[in-house]
Design a protein around this motif. Structure first.
Motif, mmCIF file in Angstrom:
data_model
loop_
_atom_site.group_PDB
_atom_site.id
_atom_site.type_symbol
_atom_site.label_atom_id
_atom_site.label_comp_id
_atom_site.label_asym_id
_atom_site.label_seq_id
_atom_site.Cartn_x
_atom_site.Cartn_y
_atom_site.Cartn_z
ATOM 1 N N UNK A 1 -20.356 -38.988 45.485
ATOM 2 C CA UNK A 1 -20.411 -40.443 45.568
ATOM 3 C C UNK A 1 -19.751 -40.923 46.861
ATOM 4 N N UNK A 2 -20.418 -41.834 47.556
ATOM 5 C CA UNK A 2 -19.884 -42.478 48.747
ATOM 6 C C UNK A 2 -19.797 -43.968 48.447
ATOM 7 N N UNK A 3 -18.577 -44.488 48.296
ATOM 8 C CA UNK A 3 -18.386 -45.906 48.016
ATOM 9 C C UNK A 3 -18.181 -46.653 49.332
ATOM 10 N N UNK A 4 -18.655 -47.880 49.373
ATOM 11 C CA UNK A 4 -18.414 -48.691 50.561
ATOM 12 C C UNK A 4 -18.215 -50.139 50.138
ATOM 13 N N UNK A 5 -17.162 -50.726 50.684
ATOM 14 C CA UNK A 5 -16.786 -52.103 50.400
ATOM 15 C C UNK A 5 -16.860 -52.863 51.724
ATOM 16 N N UNK B 1 -22.568 -51.502 57.040
ATOM 17 C CA UNK B 1 -22.988 -51.557 55.637
ATOM 18 C C UNK B 1 -24.314 -50.825 55.453
ATOM 19 N N UNK B 2 -25.301 -51.141 56.270
ATOM 20 C CA UNK B 2 -26.635 -50.572 56.073
ATOM 21 C C UNK B 2 -26.684 -49.089 56.412
ATOM 22 N N UNK C 1 -27.558 -44.022 54.892
ATOM 23 C CA UNK C 1 -27.143 -42.700 55.339
ATOM 24 C C UNK C 1 -26.723 -41.804 54.194
ATOM 25 N N UNK C 2 -25.971 -42.364 53.240
ATOM 26 C CA UNK C 2 -25.561 -41.571 52.081
ATOM 27 C C UNK C 2 -26.769 -41.108 51.283
ATOM 28 N N UNK D 1 -15.679 -46.272 52.287
ATOM 29 C CA UNK D 1 -15.867 -46.886 53.604
ATOM 30 C C UNK D 1 -15.570 -48.374 53.470
ATOM 31 N N UNK D 2 -14.671 -48.908 54.280
ATOM 32 C CA UNK D 2 -14.340 -50.329 54.194
ATOM 33 C C UNK D 2 -13.955 -50.847 55.568
#
Length: 518
Positions: free
Chosen positions: A89-93, A100-101, A106-107, A139-140
């Motif tokens: 899992x790759x989380x991004x805030x 963001x895109x 990419x993930x 990622x934030x």
């Protein structure tokens, strides 16, 4: 002809089927990748615009399919170089932006699972979701990084110029290898920080299933200039505002930063938006700004979701935007199931209606004994799925022409002295009053009647006993002598979910706590 070549309601009923849906995509039922479908196959070196971002600070950001595809491929290679495996899992805030895109797509290119998170989460809300999905990376931005780093067990990466520089050494193409049934996205529904909604888990195949809602719920077709101001951290903003239009090669638009209705309307004018899908709250805030007449709009199709639109806001849309607002109804768990076919010249949009089922689905309003409710009678909205009726946890009614109407959540029914009342109907009536800007209604205990309705009102008019009596009589005159709020409280704002819906449960919890303390 492709499904995108048809616009009529009758054509949807005749030609919309699974085979025709798959023909819109490059992949097949065995191998499919969302990033490839939404970005990679449309990156042809022409510089064609994929996303327009209206930032709250007044600036616009324009991103091409080429730029997002190249950045996503580089990010995918960077993930692989950092040991990320398929299924991680790759989380991004992050707010909508190039980072963001490229994180989102990419993930998914690598076979990892993208987990978008709302940028306004505090530590508790963020920790709950991180603990639940166990991402390898979060990622934030620089502002949120100090909060994120308080959570143990996850590597925090700041999406800044340094990261973009670091990934720039990787190739700008990436060969996807995911299967259609591989997991692609974990999507959290909006809720309180103390109650973690379960993550809804979507495979790459979901992009195909989604397209029925896109074609008939938002009416997206090639050539549209599309915009969705909802945050892509939530289902509407991600699936209907981002993935669906991009999969069809349609330029989409979104909003980044603290929402402002006037800033939104300027973007709609500047981008010459012809098709917008928004939350009911967005339209209401446009109305309440009282500045819509300052802008020139190019709308041909409008849709909304999240909650019903009150009659006063529907009147504003008709008077100012000159296009009927088409509701689409669904949840993150079940998807969109009722639509109003925007752009279909042979379909009559009934104000306030949820519409009719998307092609191939069967819904029914049922009595407590499981039999169908008569036209106009409120019951539980049920969806036929997996050879049985499944509850949507919503109330509805259906008219003689087969149009469905929302009647609130099952727990929004107020039973007072044997009378059944709808919180939604009382709210909609209160919102017709010229001094009421927002309204929320819940049931509160009453020694005599069991329950009575209590309204929470946001208004520019000063509270007074006379104003309270006026609102009570205003509601009684329009509904019935028993159906009105016996208690009224004036508040500066209503609690809302992160997705912008009025959060009646918060109001109920506050009332319950106050009763205990008293």
């Amino acid at each position: 002809m492709a499904l995108t070549d048809y616009t009529r309601f009758a054509d949807a009923q005749q030609f919309a089927n699974s085979k025709a849906l798959w023909e819109l995509f490059e992949g097949n039922s065995e191998y499919l990748n969302i990033a490839r479908e939404c970005i990679g196959r449309h990156a042809d070196g022409s510089g064609r615009t994929a996303v327009r971002i209206a930032h709250a600070n007044g600036t616009d950001e324009i991103l091409s399919f080429d730029a997002i595809a190249a950045g996503s491929a580089r990010f995918a290679h960077w993930l692989a170089a950092n040991g990320i495996q398929p299924g991680d899992r790759i989380a991004f805030m992050l707010d909508p932006s190039l980072p963001f895109y490229i994180s989102l797509f990419g993930a998914m290119m690598t076979g990892a699972i993208s987990v978008p998170l709302f940028t306004l989460f505090g530590l508790d809300g963020l920790r709950l979701r991180v603990d639940d999905c166990q991402p390898k990376l979060l990622i934030t931005n620089a502002e949120k990084a100090p909060i994120a780093r308080q959570i143990e067990g996850v590597r925090v990466v700041v999406a800044d110029a340094a990261l973009l520089e670091e990934i720039s050494r990787f190739p700008t193409t990436y060969q996807t290898r995911t299967r259609a049934n591989d997991m692609a996205v974990f999507q959290y529904t909006s809720g309180t920080t103390r109650e973690l909604p379960a993550a809804v888990k979507h495979t790459h195949r979901a992009i195909v299933t989604l397209m029925f809602a896109a074609l008939y719920g938002t009416g997206i077709r090639p050539g549209d200039e599309f915009f969705c101001p909802s945050s892509p951290a939530w289902g509407h903003g991600l699936w209907h505002g981002t993935l669906a239009p991009l999969a069809l090669g349609v330029t989409t638009g979104t909003f980044a930063g603290r929402f402002d209705a006037v800033r939104l309307m300027k973007a709609l004018q500047d981008f010459k938006i012809s098709n917008m899908s928004a939350a009911a709250t967005h339209y209401r805030m446009m109305k309440n700004s009282e500045r819509a007449n300052e802008f020139k709009f190019c709308f041909k199709k409008l849709s909304y979701t999240g909650e019903p639109i009150d009659p006063a806001t529907l009147e504003f849309i008709d008077r100012t935007l000159h296009v009927p607002a088409c509701s689409m109804y669904g949840t993150t768990e079940i998807g969109v199931v009722l639509v109003n076919y925007p752009g279909a010249g042979d379909y009559v949009v009934k104000p306030g209606s949820l519409g009719k089922p998307i092609p191939g689905l069967k819904l029914q309003v049922q009595k407590p004994d499981g039999t169908p409710s008569e036209p106009g009678v409120v019951g539980e909205l049920m969806l036929w799925r997996r050879d049985r009726w499944e509850t949507t946890k919503d109330l509805a009614k259906v008219d003689e022409d087969g149009y469905f109407y929302h009647a609130g959540r099952a727990d929004d029914v107020i039973i007072s002295a044997g009378w059944t009342m709808s919180a939604v109907e009382i709210e909609n009536t209160l919102l017709k009053h010229p001094n009421v800007k927002e309204a929320a209604v819940i049931g509160v205990p009453d020694a005599t009647r069991g329950q009575v309705a209590k309204a929470f009102i946001v208004s520019d008019r000063s509270p007074s006993d006379a104003y309270v009596d006026e609102l009570k009589q205003f509601t009684r005159d329009r509904l019935s002598q028993h159906e009105f709020p016996r208690h009224i409280a004036f508040v500066s704002e209503l609690p809302k979910t992160p997705a912008g819906k009025v959060h009646r449960k918060v109001l109920r919890d506050r009332e319950a706590a106050a009763a205990v303390n008293n």
